[in-house]
Each structure stands twice: as C-alpha cells, then as structure tokens.
Scaffold this motif. Structure first.
Motif, PDB file in Angstrom:
ATOM      1  N   THR A  33      30.432  26.614  12.932  1.00  0.00           N
ATOM      2  CA  THR A  33      30.135  27.643  13.936  1.00  0.00           C
ATOM      3  C   THR A  33      31.323  27.852  14.859  1.00  0.00           C
ATOM      4  O   THR A  33      31.730  28.994  15.139  1.00  0.00           O
ATOM      5  N   TYR A  34      31.913  26.756  15.335  1.00  0.00           N
ATOM      6  CA  TYR A  34      33.084  26.858  16.206  1.00  0.00           C
ATOM      7  C   TYR A  34      34.252  27.537  15.490  1.00  0.00           C
ATOM      8  O   TYR A  34      34.961  28.375  16.078  1.00  0.00           O
ATOM      9  N   GLN A  35      34.464  27.175  14.226  1.00  0.00           N
ATOM     10  CA  GLN A  35      35.579  27.754  13.471  1.00  0.00           C
ATOM     11  C   GLN A  35      35.408  29.263  13.322  1.00  0.00           C
ATOM     12  O   GLN A  35      36.356  30.032  13.545  1.00  0.00           O
ATOM     13  N   LEU A  36      34.206  29.701  12.954  1.00  0.00           N
ATOM     14  CA  LEU A  36      33.976  31.128  12.748  1.00  0.00           C
ATOM     15  C   LEU A  36      34.049  31.908  14.054  1.00  0.00           C
ATOM     16  O   LEU A  36      34.574  33.031  14.093  1.00  0.00           O
ATOM     17  N   LEU A  37      33.531  31.320  15.134  1.00  0.00           N
ATOM     18  CA  LEU A  37      33.635  31.986  16.436  1.00  0.00           C
ATOM     19  C   LEU A  37      35.085  32.106  16.870  1.00  0.00           C
ATOM     20  O   LEU A  37      35.497  33.137  17.429  1.00  0.00           O
ATOM     21  N   PRO A  68      37.250  27.998   2.322  1.00  0.00           N
ATOM     22  CA  PRO A  68      36.995  29.378   2.765  1.00  0.00           C
ATOM     23  C   PRO A  68      37.377  29.623   4.219  1.00  0.00           C
ATOM     24  O   PRO A  68      37.928  30.689   4.544  1.00  0.00           O
ATOM     25  N   VAL A  69      37.117  28.661   5.088  1.00  0.00           N
ATOM     26  CA  VAL A  69      37.470  28.837   6.503  1.00  0.00           C
ATOM     27  C   VAL A  69      38.983  28.856   6.680  1.00  0.00           C
ATOM     28  O   VAL A  69      39.513  29.642   7.482  1.00  0.00           O
ATOM     29  N   LEU A  70      39.699  28.031   5.942  1.00  0.00           N
ATOM     30  CA  LEU A  70      41.158  28.045   6.033  1.00  0.00           C
ATOM     31  C   LEU A  70      41.721  29.377   5.555  1.00  0.00           C
ATOM     32  O   LEU A  70      42.685  29.892   6.132  1.00  0.00           O
ATOM     33  N   ILE A  71      41.118  29.944   4.523  1.00  0.00           N
ATOM     34  CA  ILE A  71      41.568  31.262   4.050  1.00  0.00           C
ATOM     35  C   ILE A  71      41.285  32.333   5.104  1.00  0.00           C
ATOM     36  O   ILE A  71      42.147  33.180   5.400  1.00  0.00           O
ATOM     37  N   ASN A 100      44.529  24.152  12.806  1.00  0.00           N
ATOM     38  CA  ASN A 100      43.193  24.161  12.202  1.00  0.00           C
ATOM     39  C   ASN A 100      42.493  22.798  12.285  1.00  0.00           C
ATOM     40  O   ASN A 100      42.062  22.248  11.257  1.00  0.00           O
ATOM     41  N   PRO A 101      42.359  22.238  13.474  1.00  0.00           N
ATOM     42  CA  PRO A 101      41.650  20.961  13.590  1.00  0.00           C
ATOM     43  C   PRO A 101      40.135  21.163  13.551  1.00  0.00           C
ATOM     44  O   PRO A 101      39.631  22.252  13.819  1.00  0.00           O
ATOM     45  N   SER A 102      39.425  20.108  13.207  1.00  0.00           N
ATOM     46  CA  SER A 102      37.965  20.145  13.317  1.00  0.00           C
ATOM     47  C   SER A 102      37.575  20.173  14.789  1.00  0.00           C
ATOM     48  O   SER A 102      38.258  19.606  15.648  1.00  0.00           O
ATOM     49  N   GLN A 103      36.460  20.831  15.087  1.00  0.00           N
ATOM     50  CA  GLN A 103      35.989  20.963  16.459  1.00  0.00           C
ATOM     51  C   GLN A 103      34.780  20.082  16.748  1.00  0.00           C
ATOM     52  O   GLN A 103      34.386  19.925  17.894  1.00  0.00           O
TER      53      GLN A 103
END
Length: 249
Positions: A60-64, A145-148, A48-51
C-alpha cells in the motif's frame, strides 16, 4: 501566456514540489555522508526500500508513493495546457509514433547505460560514490511489478518535469540554448547527489544528452522509454542477479 514574473514563480513552485525538493534533500544527504566520519565509499545509498514488515501494508505504501509522486507531473501538464501549450504537441507525450519512440528510447538506453555502468565502477573505485542499493524490497510476490512501476514513475516524473516542462518554460522566458541545457542537466545531477559525486556527473551528462534530444526532436516519449529501460534493468536486475555479480556496485 503568463508574464515572466509569473513564469519564474511557476517554475520555482513546480520544482519545489517535485525534483527541486529532491535536490535539496540530496545535498543534505551528501553532506551528512561526508561528515559521518567514514569514507563515502563505505556508506550506502538505498533506493526502493521496504516501508513495512507487513507485506500488504508495504504494498500500500509503495503504490501510494508512486501515485503521489506523479502529481507534480499533472500540475506541470495542467499549467502548460492553461497557456494553450497542448502537452501532446508541445512535449511529444502521445502514442502517435510508437515505433520511433521505442527505437530511439532503446538506442538512448544502450548509449547511456553501458558507459554509465563504467562510470559507476570508476566512481566506486575512486571512492566518489556511496555503495548503491537499487532495490531493497522484502522478498514478496509483488516486488518485481512494483519495481517496474517505480521505474516507469521515475521516468515519467523526471523526463516530463526536468526536460519537457523545464526546457519549454525556460524557452518561454527567452533563455539561451546552453543555459537551458545546463539548468536541466545540473538539476538532474543534483537530485542524485545522495549517491555521491560520480552519480552527479553521470546524470548531468545524461541530462545534457536528453535535453539536446528534446530540443531537436520535440518528443519526451523516447526519453521516458529510455529512462524506464535503464531503471527497470537496475532495479529488477539487482533483485534477481546473484549477489556475487553485484559486488562492484
């Protein structure tokens, strides 16, 4: 129902589009670490690194990434439906037994998570694992929330493909029980090899337990619950706990 040859090609394609591809990259990553000129235990494996340094572009990158990672799941479910193997009945992916699914999932998470922590500690002490960084998102409001969501995505992808779909298809091919369990477990362990040998062993053992559970109960939902709990605890816990508590990783 497809022929044996067609099923063989189907399994290969689904895996190469998903976790089989991840396994190949994990092997390459492990070889790169082993030939880097320093001990495996002194290297890191980051999840789960930052993009991007730009917060909303990163979001946006994480959700995609989460969205497109689930496409192979849709493909696997479509292929089963095509062969009149309704996923809700065949894989137990439904909400008919929420209490039972939650109970079994929580029990499996506890039964696997606690020994798993001990294995991670032992592997770190023996130099068999890289230092694991479960989450490396920038400190932004949407990180938790993104990690969950990432944890749930991992659970759905892995349990549907590696247990529900693969076990079902190998049964269609007439494989014997222990070959089916072994194939699922080895695949699960192999795409964690980028973390080291301890991660392979731990996840392969988890794969045996989860495959046997599915063969007995016929439901993937408890496995998704268990996997989600384990990953949420790892990702969110690493983010929120004081660094001094995590030195053993």
């Amino acid at each position: 129902m497809a022929t044996r040859r067609q099923l063989g090609w189907e399994i290969a394609i689904v895996l190469l589009l998903s976790l089989g591809q991840s396994a190949v990259y994990a092997v390459v990553s492990l070889v790169a670490k082993l030939t880097a000129g320093r001990p495996l235990s002194q290297q890191t494996a980051t999840l789960n690194p930052s993009q991007s340094v730009r917060p909303y572009l990163d979001l946006t990158y994480q959700l995609l990434g989460i969205l497109f990672a689930l496409v192979p799941v849709l493909l696997a479910l479509y292929l089963l439906t095509r062969d009149r193997l309704e996923p809700g009945r065949t894989l137990g992916i439904d909400f008919r037994k929420p209490g039972s699914d939650l109970g079994w999932g929580t029990s499996l998470a506890a039964g696997i998570g606690i020994p798993g922590l001990l294995l991670v500690y032992a592997a770190a002490k023996l130099g068999l694992n890289a230092q694991i960084i479960p989450a490396a998102l920038n400190p932004v409001w949407w990180a938790i929330p993104v990690l969950i969501l990432s944890a749930i995505q991992n659970a759905v992808l892995e349990e549907v493909i590696v247990v529900g779909y693969l076990v079902t298809r190998l049964k269609n091919l007439g494989w014997q029980l222990w070959w089916i369990v072994g194939a699922s477990a080895v695949l699960r362990g192999s795409y964690h090899l980028y973390q080291g040998f301890g991660a392979f062993v731990g996840n392969a053992v988890m794969g045996v337990i989860f495959s046997l559970f599915f063969l007995k109960k016929g439901r993937v939902m408890p496995l998704i619950v268990a996997h989600s709990i384990l990953d949420i605890a790892a990702f969110v816990g690493y983010t929120l706990l004081p660094p001094s508590w995590l030195n053993w990783l």
